[in-house]
Design a protein around this motif. Structure first.
Motif, PDB file in Angstrom:
ATOM      1  N   CYS A   2       3.411  -9.727   2.319  1.00  0.00           N
ATOM      2  CA  CYS A   2       2.481  -9.438   3.414  1.00  0.00           C
ATOM      3  C   CYS A   2       1.205 -10.276   3.304  1.00  0.00           C
ATOM      4  N   GLY A   3       1.003 -10.910   2.164  1.00  0.00           N
ATOM      5  CA  GLY A   3      -0.199 -11.708   1.952  1.00  0.00           C
ATOM      6  C   GLY A   3      -1.371 -10.884   1.446  1.00  0.00           C
ATOM      7  N   LEU A   4      -1.091  -9.675   0.928  1.00  0.00           N
ATOM      8  CA  LEU A   4      -2.166  -8.816   0.461  1.00  0.00           C
ATOM      9  C   LEU A   4      -2.438  -8.972  -1.026  1.00  0.00           C
ATOM     10  N   LEU A   5      -1.467  -9.454  -1.782  1.00  0.00           N
ATOM     11  CA  LEU A   5      -1.606  -9.586  -3.232  1.00  0.00           C
ATOM     12  C   LEU A   5      -1.253 -10.988  -3.693  1.00  0.00           C
ATOM     13  N   LEU A   6      -1.779 -11.312  -4.841  1.00  0.00           N
ATOM     14  CA  LEU A   6      -1.359 -12.513  -5.575  1.00  0.00           C
ATOM     15  C   LEU A   6      -0.850 -12.043  -6.921  1.00  0.00           C
ATOM     16  N   ASP A   7       0.109 -12.774  -7.451  1.00  0.00           N
ATOM     17  CA  ASP A   7       0.600 -12.448  -8.779  1.00  0.00           C
ATOM     18  C   ASP A   7       0.425 -13.639  -9.699  1.00  0.00           C
ATOM     19  N   SER A   8       0.433 -13.348 -10.975  1.00  0.00           N
ATOM     20  CA  SER A   8       0.396 -14.404 -11.987  1.00  0.00           C
ATOM     21  C   SER A   8       1.218 -13.918 -13.172  1.00  0.00           C
ATOM     22  N   ARG A   9       1.803 -14.845 -13.850  1.00  0.00           N
ATOM     23  CA  ARG A   9       2.653 -14.508 -14.987  1.00  0.00           C
ATOM     24  C   ARG A   9       1.960 -14.893 -16.276  1.00  0.00           C
ATOM     25  N   ASP A  10       2.190 -14.055 -17.282  1.00  0.00           N
ATOM     26  CA  ASP A  10       1.732 -14.339 -18.637  1.00  0.00           C
ATOM     27  C   ASP A  10       2.911 -13.957 -19.536  1.00  0.00           C
ATOM     28  N   GLY A  11       3.729 -14.947 -19.847  1.00  0.00           N
ATOM     29  CA  GLY A  11       4.949 -14.656 -20.583  1.00  0.00           C
ATOM     30  C   GLY A  11       5.903 -13.877 -19.699  1.00  0.00           C
ATOM     31  N   GLN A  12       6.358 -12.748 -20.205  1.00  0.00           N
ATOM     32  CA  GLN A  12       7.282 -11.936 -19.417  1.00  0.00           C
ATOM     33  C   GLN A  12       6.577 -10.955 -18.498  1.00  0.00           C
ATOM     34  N   TRP A  13       5.259 -10.908 -18.538  1.00  0.00           N
ATOM     35  CA  TRP A  13       4.502  -9.930 -17.764  1.00  0.00           C
ATOM     36  C   TRP A  13       3.973 -10.527 -16.477  1.00  0.00           C
ATOM     37  N   VAL A  14       3.951  -9.692 -15.453  1.00  0.00           N
ATOM     38  CA  VAL A  14       3.442 -10.109 -14.149  1.00  0.00           C
ATOM     39  C   VAL A  14       2.223  -9.261 -13.820  1.00  0.00           C
ATOM     40  N   PHE A  15       1.142  -9.926 -13.455  1.00  0.00           N
ATOM     41  CA  PHE A  15      -0.111  -9.260 -13.100  1.00  0.00           C
ATOM     42  C   PHE A  15      -0.369  -9.446 -11.615  1.00  0.00           C
ATOM     43  N   TYR A  16      -0.968  -8.427 -11.008  1.00  0.00           N
ATOM     44  CA  TYR A  16      -1.273  -8.467  -9.577  1.00  0.00           C
ATOM     45  C   TYR A  16      -2.756  -8.229  -9.352  1.00  0.00           C
ATOM     46  N   ARG A  17      -3.252  -8.850  -8.290  1.00  0.00           N
ATOM     47  CA  ARG A  17      -4.628  -8.623  -7.843  1.00  0.00           C
ATOM     48  C   ARG A  17      -4.657  -8.788  -6.324  1.00  0.00           C
ATOM     49  N   HIS A  62      -5.401 -10.320  -2.823  1.00  0.00           N
ATOM     50  CA  HIS A  62      -5.523 -11.713  -2.400  1.00  0.00           C
ATOM     51  C   HIS A  62      -7.012 -11.995  -2.147  1.00  0.00           C
ATOM     52  N   PRO A  63      -7.545 -13.053  -2.718  1.00  0.00           N
ATOM     53  CA  PRO A  63      -8.982 -13.324  -2.552  1.00  0.00           C
ATOM     54  C   PRO A  63      -9.386 -13.631  -1.110  1.00  0.00           C
ATOM     55  N   GLU A  64      -8.424 -13.996  -0.273  1.00  0.00           N
ATOM     56  CA  GLU A  64      -8.749 -14.295   1.127  1.00  0.00           C
ATOM     57  C   GLU A  64      -8.483 -13.095   2.046  1.00  0.00           C
ATOM     58  N   LEU A  65      -8.355 -11.916   1.444  1.00  0.00           N
ATOM     59  CA  LEU A  65      -8.198 -10.708   2.256  1.00  0.00           C
ATOM     60  C   LEU A  65      -9.445 -10.547   3.132  1.00  0.00           C
ATOM     61  N   PRO A  66      -9.272 -10.372   4.436  1.00  0.00           N
ATOM     62  CA  PRO A  66     -10.437 -10.279   5.324  1.00  0.00           C
ATOM     63  C   PRO A  66     -11.353  -9.099   4.967  1.00  0.00           C
ATOM     64  N   ALA A  67     -12.607  -9.252   5.307  1.00  0.00           N
ATOM     65  CA  ALA A  67     -13.594  -8.209   5.015  1.00  0.00           C
ATOM     66  C   ALA A  67     -13.210  -6.886   5.662  1.00  0.00           C
ATOM     67  N   TRP A  68     -12.668  -6.932   6.887  1.00  0.00           N
ATOM     68  CA  TRP A  68     -12.284  -5.672   7.543  1.00  0.00           C
ATOM     69  C   TRP A  68     -11.194  -4.970   6.743  1.00  0.00           C
ATOM     70  N   ALA A  69     -10.274  -5.747   6.128  1.00  0.00           N
ATOM     71  CA  ALA A  69      -9.195  -5.155   5.340  1.00  0.00           C
ATOM     72  C   ALA A  69      -9.758  -4.524   4.058  1.00  0.00           C
ATOM     73  N   LYS A  70     -10.673  -5.221   3.413  1.00  0.00           N
ATOM     74  CA  LYS A  70     -11.311  -4.660   2.219  1.00  0.00           C
ATOM     75  C   LYS A  70     -12.085  -3.392   2.583  1.00  0.00           C
ATOM     76  N   GLY A  71     -12.716  -3.418   3.757  1.00  0.00           N
ATOM     77  CA  GLY A  71     -13.433  -2.233   4.221  1.00  0.00           C
ATOM     78  C   GLY A  71     -12.503  -1.056   4.455  1.00  0.00           C
ATOM     79  N   MET A  72     -11.329  -1.332   5.028  1.00  0.00           N
ATOM     80  CA  MET A  72     -10.358  -0.252   5.254  1.00  0.00           C
ATOM     81  C   MET A  72      -9.865   0.313   3.923  1.00  0.00           C
ATOM     82  N   LEU A  73      -9.671  -0.550   2.934  1.00  0.00           N
ATOM     83  CA  LEU A  73      -9.265  -0.075   1.615  1.00  0.00           C
ATOM     84  C   LEU A  73     -10.355   0.803   1.006  1.00  0.00           C
ATOM     85  N   GLY A  74     -11.602   0.392   1.172  1.00  0.00           N
ATOM     86  CA  GLY A  74     -12.714   1.183   0.651  1.00  0.00           C
ATOM     87  C   GLY A  74     -12.790   2.552   1.306  1.00  0.00           C
ATOM     88  N   GLU A  75     -12.587   2.577   2.604  1.00  0.00           N
ATOM     89  CA  GLU A  75     -12.601   3.861   3.315  1.00  0.00           C
ATOM     90  C   GLU A  75     -11.423   4.730   2.880  1.00  0.00           C
TER      91      GLU A  75
END
Length: 113
Positions: A55-70, A72-85
């Protein structure tokens, strides 16, 4: 850029919503942390995280066999606001997930396992 309808559809499932809210609060989590916090199987959590990534909401990165999520840094401000609410609303499952994550043993921080 994600549109509002797609954003809401992507979050219209409790595991995906609570994973996004945990990631918004924590910054970055590995699949093992999300699995423990959400009390769901690793395949189920991984499947939902893959959907959020598609959906374009997360980015992943690998460190060995582990996958980390955060978020997406380009998530629009309105989307971050909805998450906060959404995080501010009543959500017993999210409250429990935060407690489990906070009590998780062997949690080394941003990078784990």
């Amino acid at each position: 850029m994600i549109d509002t309808l797609t954003f809401i559809k992507c979050l219209a499932e409790p595991t995906r919503l609570n994973a996004m809210l945990l990631l918004a609060e924590e910054g970055e989590l590995c699949v093992c942390e999300l699995t423990e916090a959400l009390a769901e199987s690793q395949p189920k959590v991984s499947r939902h995280l893959a959907q959020l990534r598609q959906c374009g909401l997360l980015l992943d990165s690998r460190d060995g066999q582990w996958v980390f999520y955060r978020l997406h840094p380009e998530l629009p401000a309105w989307a971050k606001g909805m998450l906060g609410e959404a995080a501010a609303g009543a959500n017993p499952a999210l409250t429990e997930a935060k407690a489990v994550l906070g009590a998780m043993a062997n949690r080394p921080g941003k990078r784990c396992c």
